[in-house]
Design a protein around this motif. Structure first.
Motif, short mmCIF file in Angstrom:
data_model
loop_
_atom_site.label_atom_id
_atom_site.label_comp_id
_atom_site.label_asym_id
_atom_site.label_seq_id
_atom_site.Cartn_x
_atom_site.Cartn_y
_atom_site.Cartn_z
N PRO A 176 0.83 -1.22 0.00
CA PRO A 176 0.00 0.00 0.00
C PRO A 176 0.86 1.27 0.00
N ALA A 177 0.63 2.12 -0.95
CA ALA A 177 1.35 3.39 -1.03
C ALA A 177 0.45 4.51 -0.51
N PRO A 178 1.00 5.47 0.22
CA PRO A 178 0.18 6.59 0.72
C PRO A 178 -0.48 7.34 -0.43
N VAL A 179 -1.74 7.68 -0.25
CA VAL A 179 -2.49 8.39 -1.28
C VAL A 179 -2.58 9.87 -0.94
N SER A 180 -2.80 10.67 -1.97
CA SER A 180 -3.01 12.11 -1.78
C SER A 180 -4.50 12.40 -1.91
N ILE A 181 -4.98 13.35 -1.10
CA ILE A 181 -6.40 13.63 -0.98
C ILE A 181 -6.68 15.09 -1.33
N TRP A 182 -7.73 15.31 -2.11
CA TRP A 182 -8.21 16.66 -2.42
C TRP A 182 -9.46 16.93 -1.59
N VAL A 183 -9.50 18.07 -0.90
CA VAL A 183 -10.66 18.45 -0.10
C VAL A 183 -11.67 19.14 -1.00
N SER A 184 -12.83 18.52 -1.18
CA SER A 184 -13.86 19.11 -2.04
C SER A 184 -14.59 20.23 -1.33
N GLU A 185 -14.55 21.41 -1.91
CA GLU A 185 -15.26 22.56 -1.34
C GLU A 185 -16.46 22.96 -2.19
N ILE B 44 -8.39 14.63 -9.31
CA ILE B 44 -7.38 14.21 -10.27
C ILE B 44 -6.79 15.42 -10.99
N GLU B 45 -7.63 16.39 -11.30
CA GLU B 45 -7.14 17.63 -11.93
C GLU B 45 -6.12 18.34 -11.06
N HIS B 46 -6.21 18.17 -9.75
CA HIS B 46 -5.26 18.80 -8.81
C HIS B 46 -4.15 17.83 -8.40
N GLY B 47 -4.00 16.74 -9.15
CA GLY B 47 -2.90 15.82 -8.90
C GLY B 47 -3.09 14.90 -7.73
N CYS B 48 -4.34 14.68 -7.32
CA CYS B 48 -4.61 13.83 -6.16
C CYS B 48 -5.24 12.50 -6.58
N ASP B 49 -5.11 11.52 -5.68
CA ASP B 49 -5.65 10.19 -5.95
C ASP B 49 -7.13 10.10 -5.62
N GLN B 50 -7.54 10.80 -4.57
CA GLN B 50 -8.91 10.66 -4.06
C GLN B 50 -9.45 12.00 -3.60
N VAL B 51 -10.77 12.05 -3.45
CA VAL B 51 -11.43 13.24 -2.91
C VAL B 51 -11.99 12.92 -1.54
N VAL B 52 -11.98 13.91 -0.64
CA VAL B 52 -12.65 13.76 0.65
C VAL B 52 -13.74 14.82 0.72
N PHE B 53 -14.91 14.40 1.19
CA PHE B 53 -16.06 15.30 1.24
C PHE B 53 -16.25 15.88 2.64
N LEU B 54 -16.73 17.14 2.67
CA LEU B 54 -17.12 17.79 3.91
C LEU B 54 -18.64 17.71 4.05
N ASP B 55 -19.13 18.01 5.26
CA ASP B 55 -20.58 17.94 5.48
C ASP B 55 -21.31 18.96 4.62
N ILE C 31 -15.32 16.53 8.31
CA ILE C 31 -14.89 15.45 7.43
C ILE C 31 -15.96 14.36 7.42
N GLU C 32 -16.30 13.88 6.23
CA GLU C 32 -17.29 12.80 6.14
C GLU C 32 -16.62 11.51 5.65
N GLU C 33 -16.38 11.39 4.38
CA GLU C 33 -15.69 10.21 3.86
C GLU C 33 -15.12 10.52 2.49
N LEU C 34 -14.35 9.58 1.95
CA LEU C 34 -13.80 9.75 0.62
C LEU C 34 -14.87 9.36 -0.40
N GLY C 35 -14.53 9.41 -1.67
CA GLY C 35 -15.49 9.07 -2.71
C GLY C 35 -16.06 7.68 -2.56
N ARG D 71 -4.55 18.11 0.04
CA ARG D 71 -4.47 19.34 -0.73
C ARG D 71 -5.83 20.03 -0.71
N SER D 72 -5.81 21.36 -0.72
CA SER D 72 -7.04 22.14 -0.78
C SER D 72 -6.71 23.54 -1.27
#
Length: 357
Positions: A174-183, A213-224, A231-235, A314-315
């Motif tokens: 498992p490699a560490p993933v990068s996360i984009w905070v969806s606003e 992905i456009e911001h170079g991240c592997d996954q998105v994390v959603f806010l309420d 923080i709620e969960e990833l995609g 990232r955000s």
């Protein structure tokens, strides 16, 4: 309910199957068979059978195509070292499937039928389970099949189980993933379908994932959806936070999916004496705790990947690293413990394993 077993007359040859299992990837190599059960209002569930995997005939007015009454599950069959096959907590998937059906106003499939359908597919397509860290990914799903145009619950449904041979989700570990905070986008709100495993939730997350992905991240994390802070969960995964006092925190249920991997991690951590909190946690707290060193690790979890360490967030407000961007001992320790139970290499203190063979 007894399944009528109809083995395919044209199975994939042993040579071709072996070639496909060398590097199956995820979700692209499918087995020979599927299980199907139909529901008709006034008749109930009927015509349970296992047959050749084939296309469904879809009328253009079929309800699922217009009103999105659809739910699904995901679980795996694991080959033990002795050649036997394990399922991991299929009862939990069956229970969540019924809960999803209830929220989507769909016919509720008996849990025993769900589990039997899964086991029948595993039995007939056992040869498709890859060796090593591979597994057979099982996808039970239900669609509204009544032919009509009108906003109402369907009176007919198709429940089916298909299977896909999958390799290890991570090559080389498992490699560490990068996360984009969806606003700009939210995943769910109170009273919505956030706790339901329905296709619409995932469809609504795809634009936010594309933004990540456009911001170079592997996954998105959603806010309420209300305050845009918590923080709620990833995609498609739940999330955990590990602190310097040895505790774990994960967002509370309600608007997020009650993940079976999430629940298993909580149980294993508490077995070890770890304090696990199911509490709200804001993006500002995440950033501050990472900067101060109070937060030691963060990781996402789900059936497909088990546990994915989070290395970078990232955000629009700036980026920050967690644990120097590396995988940590808490995430990796829990991952090994869980995987060893699934493959039958470790004791099963909660009786989660069902031995199909």
């Amino acid at each position: 309910m007894k399944f009528d077993i109809r083995p395919t007359a044209n199975p994939v040859s042993e040579k071709d199957r072996a070639a496909r299992l060398v590097d199956p990837g995820f979700g692209r190599v499918f087995t020979d068979h599927m299980a199907i059960v139909r529901y008709t209002q006034g008749k109930g569930w009927h015509d349970a059978r296992v047959e050749s995997r084939a296309n469904f005939p879809l009328d253009p007015a079929m309800a699922v195509l217009h009103y999105a009454q659809e739910i699904f599950e995901g679980l795996k069959a694991y080959r033990r070292d002795d050649g036997g096959v394990n399922l991991f907590r299929p009862d939990a998937n069956a229970r969540r499937f019924r809960q999803s059906a209830d929220r989507m106003a769909m016919a509720q499939l008996p849990e025993s039928v769900f589990i039997d359908a899964v086991e029948q597919v595993v039995r007939i397509d056992r040869a498709w389970i890859p060796g090593g860290e591979g597994s057979l990914y099982l996808r039970p799903f239900m669609i509204a099949s009544e032919v009509f145009l009108g906003v109402k619950p369907s009176s007919e449904y198709i429940f089916a189980v298909i299977a896909s041979s999958v390799g290890s989700y991570f090559k080389g570990g498992p490699a560490p993933v990068s996360i984009w905070v969806s606003e700009n986008y939210t995943r769910a709100a109170i009273g919505g379908t956030g706790a339901v495993k329905c296709g619409g939730n995932y469809a609504a997350s795809l634009r936010a994932q594309a933004e990540a992905i456009e911001h170079g991240c592997d996954q998105v994390v959603f806010l309420d959806a209300v305050e845009r802070r918590y923080i709620e969960e990833l995609g498609g995964m739940n999330v955990f936070f590990a602190f310097d006092d040895g505790s774990l925190l994960t967002p509370p249920l309600g608007t997020i999916l009650p993940g079976i991997t999430r629940d298993s991690i909580i149980a294993l951590a508490r077995d070890a004496g770890t304090r696990v909190r199911e509490e709200p946690y804001t993006i500002d707290q995440w950033r501050a705790d990472a900067a101060s060193g109070r937060l030691k690790e963060a990781f996402a979890c789900g059936t497909a990947a088990v546990i994915s360490p989070i290395g970078k967030v990232r955000s629009t407000s700036g980026d920050f690293l967690i644990n120097g961007g590396a995988a940590g001992p808490v995430a990796m320790g829990l991952r090994k413990q869980l995987v060893d139970i699934q493959y039958g290499r470790a004791a099963d203190p909660h009786n989660w394993i069902v031995k199909v063979f």
